[in-house]
Scaffold this motif. Structure first.
Motif, short mmCIF file in Angstrom:
data_model
loop_
_atom_site.label_atom_id
_atom_site.label_comp_id
_atom_site.label_asym_id
_atom_site.label_seq_id
_atom_site.Cartn_x
_atom_site.Cartn_y
_atom_site.Cartn_z
N GLU A 1 0.81 -1.22 0.00
CA GLU A 1 0.00 0.00 0.00
C GLU A 1 0.85 1.27 0.00
OE1 GLU A 1 -3.27 0.00 2.68
OE2 GLU A 1 -3.89 -2.01 2.09
N ALA A 2 2.10 1.16 -0.37
CA ALA A 2 2.95 2.35 -0.36
C ALA A 2 4.06 2.20 -1.40
CB ALA A 2 3.58 2.55 1.02
N GLU A 3 4.54 3.34 -1.84
CA GLU A 3 5.76 3.35 -2.65
C GLU A 3 6.91 3.06 -1.67
OE1 GLU A 3 6.51 7.21 -4.32
OE2 GLU A 3 8.51 6.61 -5.03
N PHE A 4 7.83 2.20 -2.05
CA PHE A 4 8.85 1.77 -1.08
C PHE A 4 10.25 1.90 -1.67
CE2 PHE A 4 10.88 -1.98 1.27
CZ PHE A 4 11.28 -1.18 2.32
N VAL A 5 11.07 2.65 -0.98
CA VAL A 5 12.45 2.89 -1.41
C VAL A 5 13.41 2.47 -0.30
CG1 VAL A 5 14.12 4.71 -1.98
CG2 VAL A 5 11.80 4.78 -2.95
N ILE A 6 14.49 1.82 -0.70
CA ILE A 6 15.55 1.51 0.27
C ILE A 6 16.81 2.27 -0.16
CG2 ILE A 6 16.96 -0.30 1.33
CD1 ILE A 6 14.78 -2.31 0.59
N THR A 7 17.44 2.92 0.79
CA THR A 7 18.67 3.65 0.47
C THR A 7 19.78 3.25 1.43
OG1 THR A 7 19.66 5.81 0.07
CG2 THR A 7 18.02 5.70 1.83
N HIS A 8 20.95 3.00 0.85
CA HIS A 8 22.11 2.57 1.66
C HIS A 8 23.37 2.79 0.84
CE1 HIS A 8 22.30 -0.96 -0.92
NE2 HIS A 8 21.02 -1.18 -0.68
N PRO A 9 24.52 2.86 1.50
CA PRO A 9 25.78 2.94 0.75
C PRO A 9 25.97 1.66 -0.06
CG PRO A 9 26.12 3.47 3.09
CD PRO A 9 24.74 2.90 2.95
N LYS A 10 26.67 1.76 -1.14
CA LYS A 10 26.93 0.55 -1.95
C LYS A 10 27.65 -0.49 -1.10
CE LYS A 10 26.64 2.61 -6.46
NZ LYS A 10 27.28 3.08 -7.69
N GLY A 11 27.28 -1.73 -1.28
CA GLY A 11 27.88 -2.81 -0.50
C GLY A 11 26.94 -3.32 0.58
N TYR A 12 25.93 -2.51 0.90
CA TYR A 12 24.96 -2.93 1.94
C TYR A 12 23.68 -3.49 1.33
CZ TYR A 12 27.75 -1.08 5.80
OH TYR A 12 28.74 -0.87 6.72
N GLU A 13 23.74 -3.95 0.08
CA GLU A 13 22.56 -4.54 -0.55
C GLU A 13 22.03 -5.69 0.30
OE1 GLU A 13 25.36 -3.71 -2.16
OE2 GLU A 13 24.45 -2.06 -3.29
N LEU A 14 20.73 -5.70 0.51
CA LEU A 14 20.09 -6.81 1.23
C LEU A 14 19.88 -7.97 0.27
CD1 LEU A 14 17.45 -4.67 3.14
CD2 LEU A 14 19.40 -5.84 4.19
N ASN A 15 19.61 -9.14 0.83
CA ASN A 15 19.22 -10.31 0.04
C ASN A 15 17.98 -9.95 -0.77
OD1 ASN A 15 18.07 -12.73 -0.81
ND2 ASN A 15 18.72 -13.84 1.03
N ASP A 16 18.06 -10.10 -2.10
CA ASP A 16 16.94 -9.60 -2.91
C ASP A 16 15.68 -10.44 -2.78
OD1 ASP A 16 17.77 -11.67 -4.47
OD2 ASP A 16 18.75 -10.39 -5.95
N ALA A 17 15.75 -11.54 -2.07
CA ALA A 17 14.51 -12.27 -1.77
C ALA A 17 13.53 -11.39 -1.00
CB ALA A 17 14.82 -13.52 -0.95
N PHE A 18 14.06 -10.41 -0.29
CA PHE A 18 13.19 -9.57 0.55
C PHE A 18 12.86 -8.22 -0.06
CE2 PHE A 18 15.82 -12.18 3.51
CZ PHE A 18 14.82 -13.05 3.87
N THR A 19 13.60 -7.85 -1.10
CA THR A 19 13.49 -6.47 -1.59
C THR A 19 12.87 -6.37 -2.97
OG1 THR A 19 15.74 -6.60 -2.49
CG2 THR A 19 15.51 -5.79 -0.23
N ALA A 20 12.20 -7.43 -3.39
CA ALA A 20 11.66 -7.46 -4.75
C ALA A 20 10.74 -6.27 -5.05
CB ALA A 20 10.90 -8.78 -4.97
N ASN A 21 10.00 -5.82 -4.03
CA ASN A 21 9.04 -4.74 -4.28
C ASN A 21 9.59 -3.36 -3.92
OD1 ASN A 21 7.01 -6.48 -5.24
ND2 ASN A 21 6.52 -7.05 -3.12
N ALA A 22 10.90 -3.27 -3.74
CA ALA A 22 11.49 -1.99 -3.35
C ALA A 22 12.35 -1.43 -4.49
CB ALA A 22 12.35 -2.17 -2.10
N ARG A 23 12.44 -0.11 -4.50
CA ARG A 23 13.39 0.53 -5.40
C ARG A 23 14.64 0.83 -4.57
NH1 ARG A 23 12.66 5.86 -7.82
NH2 ARG A 23 10.94 6.01 -6.36
N ILE A 24 15.82 0.49 -5.06
CA ILE A 24 17.06 0.75 -4.33
C ILE A 24 17.69 2.01 -4.91
CG2 ILE A 24 19.23 -0.24 -3.50
CD1 ILE A 24 16.80 -2.08 -3.03
N ILE A 25 17.95 2.98 -4.07
CA ILE A 25 18.58 4.23 -4.51
C ILE A 25 19.77 4.49 -3.60
CG2 ILE A 25 18.26 6.71 -4.78
CD1 ILE A 25 15.29 6.21 -5.26
N HIS A 26 20.94 4.61 -4.17
CA HIS A 26 22.12 4.77 -3.31
C HIS A 26 22.35 6.20 -2.86
CE1 HIS A 26 23.15 0.75 -5.12
NE2 HIS A 26 23.24 0.54 -3.82
N ASN A 27 21.69 7.14 -3.51
CA ASN A 27 21.81 8.54 -3.09
C ASN A 27 20.73 8.84 -2.05
OD1 ASN A 27 21.16 11.37 -3.00
ND2 ASN A 27 22.59 11.62 -4.73
#
Lengths: 322, 322, 322
Positions: C203-229
């Motif tokens: 029910e929401a737009e979902f963004v994850i932001t983190h420094p490069k190298g901290y990528e989570l297991n993509d099994a959990f992040t399929a519905n998220a947009r990853i933005i490093h900035n």
């Protein structure tokens, strides 16, 4: 009663003592008062008697209690405003206390002094920050400088004995707080608190005796006479409270440990067949001789038992004030 | 029943077993008996199954229970009469026990042997001093030399199995207690206690088998036949209790640790398709092979479950005697 | 609901959130549902908020709960099939779990990742073996890779805030999970779990932001947009969840710790006056600035309070399914 951290939170000591004695006669007299209420018992330092007596008191009032012993290494709280928490403290009191305040209707906290930093200890910053941030009543289960539930139990115990003295003789009861040797440097809490309560109670002549150098903070001893000669102090005493404490002036130090200050039957002979009190745990044959603890003058077991009724009277008062 | 520290506190085992089995069928049959009563569980040594099963038993009877785990370093008790307590012990049993007796209606105590000093361990001075000074019934949650709640659960478990055997075959049931290897030196408690209870029960042929040197104190094994050849001992067994213990003679020592003594399916073949028992925790593939624990002959989970009903039958008996 | 170890155990998130909010309004609405039922809370790792909130939730439902903190050294469990247990593990999960399953109606388990062995941690073998062997419903109190009770409380908290927004504006809510610096290497559990739940909620737009190298297991992040900035990610955010985690790829490592990633009021200025979330405990002025935690945008205390209602909704669901 909003909080219970010192005698200053008590409007009048005698009705509280009477309430405690009523509960002793009828433990479940208010068994519905606390139904649906939760008591949190947070131990930043270990406890046996205090925990058990408070849990039983809560249960007698129908309250549920939940204990959490905090391993200081595992959950080191930060108390400094503006701290950059990149060290060993894992949670700030400003974040922890409000959460506990959401979980519990009354929060009990046990903490000890550092015995290193007098100013910090006597500011009572730990218990005071719980009061500031938890948003629910705080009950001290012993803090850096005071132990009010113990002192209330002590007054209850004295009152019980005085009630057995014929009225004609009960005037002019004399209470002596007598320093005792110990192998460890202990807090001043029990002594400070006993002096504060007996002083506020005002129904007895009150003498404190200790070797020079063990003077307590005079904020607590205003109503006491200080006598450095133990024999002179004990003369005609009706109650002798035996307790070790470390120095307040040369803070936290054992400045002398003269075995002659141990309480013995020989010294009771100087008194008015005084009842002997101690908050426990007691080091036998260091603070008090076996003969006293095993004899008829000792009130120590009764005192420990009265911890339940002291805690119950306090919780009852707080629940009724909410 | 006044205390429960050994089979000698039980007038007749069978009615106690029957009461336990009744509670297993109807856990809340006496749910009002313990209302307003408090059970203290004092652990001088850690416990999992014993604590949980006793707490659940108390709760089924309507009792409130309070657990206190004592860090031996933090609350080292003194047991010696006349001790000058200027060392590491912080409280004498003579002062601690009466306080606990004021707080609780029944006091449960868990303590372990030193495995260093046989005379001291076998005097059971810790639990005996609690009996002497607490002033309330004492229940052993395992002491220096015995584990009676375990043994009662064991007899209950055996009884349940025997009840499933047709009457014509249930005569002459044979029980074997078989020593097993282990990596640590363990107390003799479970073995002593099992021998004591099976002996007192008297409804089975009872054999103990172990390598030479692991002889138990014969105070407990009077009704057992000791056979050092494990194969010979296991012949026709209906129940085999597998358990390690350290030596009684060469006290507390591991004098041999022959892996051939591990119980396996191959050895079950010698028996009368025996049910296999163990008090848990068990070292798989050291004391017992996986195949047994994962197979149909194992009673170990059932035994652990029966700890609840054993404790409930005992507490029920004590509550009714008060 | 049979078990509760991930969002996959939840058929539909919204009714569970609504049930939790009902309990928040009326804590004792189902106070008889759990009568006679027992909840075991097994902590293989320490816990404060999770334990208290779950105990309170159970009590609100009439359940009795028993806590057992396991000192890993004292009760090291074995998980390997066929292990010869001649080392440091004292009990196999295959023996321990069925016993706990006999004692409790629902078993809650807390365990942490090793952060050494990624494959082992992400297999969730500890909690999965409890599910396999206990024979009763298992509730995760945080496992090696997930913390579902926290995530449910997070969704509840977001929902409460969204409900206060006029319907016309509540469409298109944007949630940002923003990595924060920390002094220790922490599990990925809270981040994985939040991503999993927000993704499943949908029910929401979902963004994850983190420094490069901290990528989570993509099994959990399929519905998220990853933005490093981080600044770009925060633009127009309505909720910002601040949390540290260690690297998934370079497993368990702190690969960078740039203080610029700390959340501050200056960064809130980029957002849509976002509410700030954190699961606590939080390192002030390392993860989040004081000004946020002491200001009006912080939801952290409310989040922690909602842990009770999350746990209560889950236990309620499991009790109703039994």
């Amino acid at each position: 009663m909003k909080n219970f951290v010192s005698v200053d939170d008590v409007y009048d000591i005698n009705p509280l003592v009477e309430q405690a004695l009523k509960f002793k006669t009828d433990p479940f007299a208010s068994k519905s008062l606390g139904i649906g209420k939760r008591l949190g018992l947070l131990f930043l330092n270990p406890s046996l008697r205090t925990r058990l007596s408070t849990q039983i008191a809560a249960s007698n009032l129908g309250m549920e209690s939940i204990v959490f012993n905090v391993d200081k290494d595992g959950w080191a709280l930060e108390f400094a405003e503006g701290a950059v928490m990149n060290g060993t403290t894992v949670e700030h009191i400003k974040d922890a206390a409000p959460v506990l305040g959401q979980y519990f209707d009354i929060l009990c906290v046990r903490t000890f002094p550092t015995l290193q930093n007098r100013e910090e200890d006597y500011s009572e910053r730990i218990i005071n920050q719980f009061i500031k941030y938890a948003g629910v009543p705080i009950v001290s289960l012993e803090s850096a400088t005071l132990h009010p539930l113990q002192s209330l139990a002590d007054i209850i115990t004295i009152k019980e004995s005085v009630m057995q003295i014929p009225a004609s003789e009960s005037a002019g009861v004399k209470i002596v707080l007598s320093w005792a040797p110990h192998v460890k440097a202990l807090p001043q809490c029990v002594a400070n608190s006993f002096a504060q309560w007996v002083g506020a109670w005002g129904e007895a002549e009150f003498v404190i005796t200790h070797p020079k150098g063990y003077e307590l903070n005079d904020a607590f001893t205003a109503n006491a006479r200080i006598i450095h000669n133990q024999e002179e102090a004990l003369a005609n005493a009706d109650f002798v409270y035996v307790k070790n404490w470390s120095a307040y002036k040369d803070y936290g130090k054992i400045i002398s440990n003269d075995a002659d200050w141990m309480m013995t039957n020989q010294k009771i002979a100087i008194t008015n067949n005084a009842k002997i009190m101690h908050c426990l745990p007691v080091r036998r044959n260091v603070e008090l001789s076996d003969e006293i603890l095993d004899g008829n003058n000792s009130l120590v077991t009764q005192q420990a038992g009265n911890r339940v009724w002291a805690a119950q009277a306090v919780l009852n008062e707080i629940l009724k004030s909410k």
